[in-house]
Design a protein around this motif. Structure first.
Motif, PDB file in Angstrom:
ATOM      1  N   TRP A  73       0.835  -1.205   0.000  1.00 16.79           N
ATOM      2  CA  TRP A  73       0.000   0.000   0.000  1.00 16.79           C
ATOM      3  C   TRP A  73       0.871   1.256   0.000  1.00 16.79           C
ATOM      4  CZ3 TRP A  73      -1.966  -2.605   4.911  1.00 16.79           C
ATOM      5  CH2 TRP A  73      -1.155  -2.327   6.007  1.00 16.79           C
ATOM      6  N   GLU A 129      -3.532   3.039   1.213  1.00 20.42           N
ATOM      7  CA  GLU A 129      -4.464   2.632   0.166  1.00 20.42           C
ATOM      8  C   GLU A 129      -3.705   1.791  -0.857  1.00 20.42           C
ATOM      9  OE1 GLU A 129      -7.590   3.007   0.143  1.00 20.42           O
ATOM     10  OE2 GLU A 129      -7.889   4.515   1.718  1.00 20.42           O
ATOM     11  N   ARG A 185      -3.585  -4.575  -6.544  1.00 21.16           N
ATOM     12  CA  ARG A 185      -4.693  -5.482  -6.204  1.00 21.16           C
ATOM     13  C   ARG A 185      -4.863  -6.551  -7.286  1.00 21.16           C
ATOM     14  NH1 ARG A 185      -9.003  -4.926  -2.642  1.00 21.16           N
ATOM     15  NH2 ARG A 185      -8.431  -2.747  -2.179  1.00 21.16           N
ATOM     16  N   TRP A 220      -2.958  -5.742  10.297  1.00 21.30           N
ATOM     17  CA  TRP A 220      -3.863  -6.808   9.862  1.00 21.30           C
ATOM     18  C   TRP A 220      -5.297  -6.280   9.725  1.00 21.30           C
ATOM     19  CZ3 TRP A 220      -2.870 -10.904   7.329  1.00 21.30           C
ATOM     20  CH2 TRP A 220      -3.847 -11.904   7.172  1.00 21.30           C
ATOM     21  N   ALA A 221      -5.681  -5.402  10.637  1.00 11.81           N
ATOM     22  CA  ALA A 221      -7.015  -4.809  10.530  1.00 11.81           C
ATOM     23  C   ALA A 221      -7.151  -4.021   9.234  1.00 11.81           C
ATOM     24  CB  ALA A 221      -7.278  -3.907  11.736  1.00 11.81           C
ATOM     25  N   ARG A 222      -6.079  -3.326   8.822  1.00 10.88           N
ATOM     26  CA  ARG A 222      -6.146  -2.556   7.580  1.00 10.88           C
ATOM     27  C   ARG A 222      -6.242  -3.491   6.382  1.00 10.88           C
ATOM     28  NH1 ARG A 222      -8.636   0.912   5.027  1.00 10.88           N
ATOM     29  NH2 ARG A 222      -7.509   2.104   3.437  1.00 10.88           N
ATOM     30  N   GLU A 279      -7.656  -6.347   6.360  1.00  8.91           N
ATOM     31  CA  GLU A 279      -9.042  -6.831   6.340  1.00  8.91           C
ATOM     32  C   GLU A 279      -9.974  -5.765   5.781  1.00  8.91           C
ATOM     33  OE1 GLU A 279      -9.307 -10.104   9.921  1.00  8.91           O
ATOM     34  OE2 GLU A 279      -9.448  -7.976  10.480  1.00  8.91           O
ATOM     35  N   GLU A 280      -9.783  -4.514   6.167  1.00  9.28           N
ATOM     36  CA  GLU A 280     -10.616  -3.429   5.635  1.00  9.28           C
ATOM     37  C   GLU A 280     -10.475  -3.312   4.125  1.00  9.28           C
ATOM     38  OE1 GLU A 280      -9.170  -0.078   7.704  1.00  9.28           O
ATOM     39  OE2 GLU A 280     -10.119  -0.585   9.624  1.00  9.28           O
ATOM     40  N   LEU A 281      -9.277  -3.579   3.626  1.00  9.39           N
ATOM     41  CA  LEU A 281      -9.018  -3.492   2.186  1.00  9.39           C
ATOM     42  C   LEU A 281      -9.505  -4.720   1.430  1.00  9.39           C
ATOM     43  CD1 LEU A 281      -5.407  -2.030   2.428  1.00  9.39           C
ATOM     44  CD2 LEU A 281      -7.399  -0.835   1.474  1.00  9.39           C
ATOM     45  N   GLY A 282      -9.975  -5.747   2.148  1.00 10.34           N
ATOM     46  CA  GLY A 282     -10.440  -6.973   1.503  1.00 10.34           C
ATOM     47  C   GLY A 282      -9.322  -7.834   0.968  1.00 10.34           C
TER      48      GLY A 282
END
Length: 360
Positions: A20, A31, A37, A62-64, A66-69
């Protein structure tokens, strides 16, 4: 003509300013560019595993993801503050991959240099090279099979299976029964040929001869009514193991000639090889024929010879060998078995031509 480079089996990503944009702990955007991607999804579809080695706060990073799929694409992530080389080594060791099968991508030259110093066989790439990874030959397998496309999910199922086994209290056989394993043995068709060829190439420890059968050679066998080309697949309650075995044998009136048996080492502990050998022996017994199996020792397949010997194959002479053509490969031994009736497996359900119903 230059040799084709060794295929990458796992790509390890740095996160900040690589996977990112921005530095997460400094309030960066974090992002993901659409091109990156697409590369992640494309590598996954080709059966190339992906992981993470990042100096970051694990929970936030890791949370980010997951947010990014994107979290689901990564196996065995190492997010912390240790050297990147240690993270890459740990990933390779847990996957049981040689360092030459691992690649690492990072925006920092110093991080790439640190990995190269400690793991010189690992191929390193600068972050700006991410967009063209799908074009590189080391990330482009010649064929992409059904199992290739689901390799990541099979590894994730393996990790869940191993975690449950580590906490299981009771006899090993009871744990195997709890897996609700199903093995299916089928005749190969056109769609399965690439999986058969891949197995003859990828298996070494549980490969009886080490002989590679090309697509053309396999197609010729399919067209011969006296030849059997069979694949074995497995699944359990955690998910599919995929194609785990291949059998090539020739049927003659008095003897069946097993030219190749190869099974994946990842299912040895489940007794898959014994199930296949017992099923074949039972079929041969019902047909009233002997079995002769080709075996050629390599520096890695001692386990396969033990499996044959344990199943009753010997060096004893028998007139049935006279019906067979001379071995085409140097160093081939021909092991002999007078088959008898076999008990069905007790820890898995077997679905195969002529298979007896499972018990237990």
């Amino acid at each position: 003509m230059a040799d084709r480079p060794t295929l990458v089996k796992c790509l390890v990503w740095d996160l900040d300013n690589t996977l990112w944009q921005g530095t997460l702990l400094e309030g960066g955007r974090a992002e993901v560019d659409e091109t990156v991607r697409e590369v992640i999804a494309g590598l996954d579809a080709r059966g190339i595993l992906q992981s993470v080695a990042s100096k970051n706060d694990h929970d936030l990073a890791w949370a980010r993801l997951e947010e990014l799929g994107l979290a689901e694409y990564f196996v065995l992530p190492r997010i912390g503050w240790g050297p990147k080389s240690e993270s890459v080594r740990a990933i390779a060791d847990e996957l049981n991959f040689a360092p030459a099968a691992i690649a690492f991508i990072d925006d920092q030259p110093a991080e790439r240099a640190e990995v190269t110093f400690h793991l010189p066989e690992v191929r390193c790439y600068a972050a700006e090279e991410a967009a063209r990874l799908l074009e590189l030959p080391e990330f482009s397998p010649a064929t992409v099979t059904v199992d290739s496309r689901r390799r990541r999910s099979m590894y994730q199922a393996r990790f869940r299976r191993e975690a449950e086994q580590a906490g299981f209290e009771g006899p090993g056989e009871e744990f195997l029964r709890s897996l609700e394993m199903v093995m299916r043995i089928d005749r190969a068709g056109e769609e399965e040929l690439s999986r058969v060829e891949e197995l003859t190439l990828r298996t070494s420890q549980m490969n009886a001869t080490g002989v590679h059968y090309s697509d053309a050679a396999l197609r010729a066998l399919l067209d011969d009514p006296d030849q059997e080309v069979l694949t074995a697949t497995m699944a359990d309650r955690f998910g599919p193991h995929g194609a785990i075995g291949v059998l090539l044998f020739e049927r003659r009136p008095e003897v069946w000639h097993l030219k190749l048996l190869a099974t994946s080492c990842r299912v040895v502990s489940f007794g898959a090889g014994s199930v296949i050998l017992n099923w074949l022996a039972d079929r041969a017994h019902r047909a009233g024929v002997h079995l002769v199996a080709d075996f050629r020792a390599t520096d890695r397949n001692r386990m396969m010879e033990i499996a044959y010997r344990f199943a009753g194959y010997t060096d004893d002479p028998c007139a049935c060998r006279a019906a067979l053509a001379p071995a085409g490969e140097e160093g081939i031994q021909r092991l002999h078995l007078v088959p008898g009736p076999q008990r069905p497996p007790t820890t898995m359900k077997l679905i195969a031509p002529g298979a007896a119903a499972p018990v237990g």
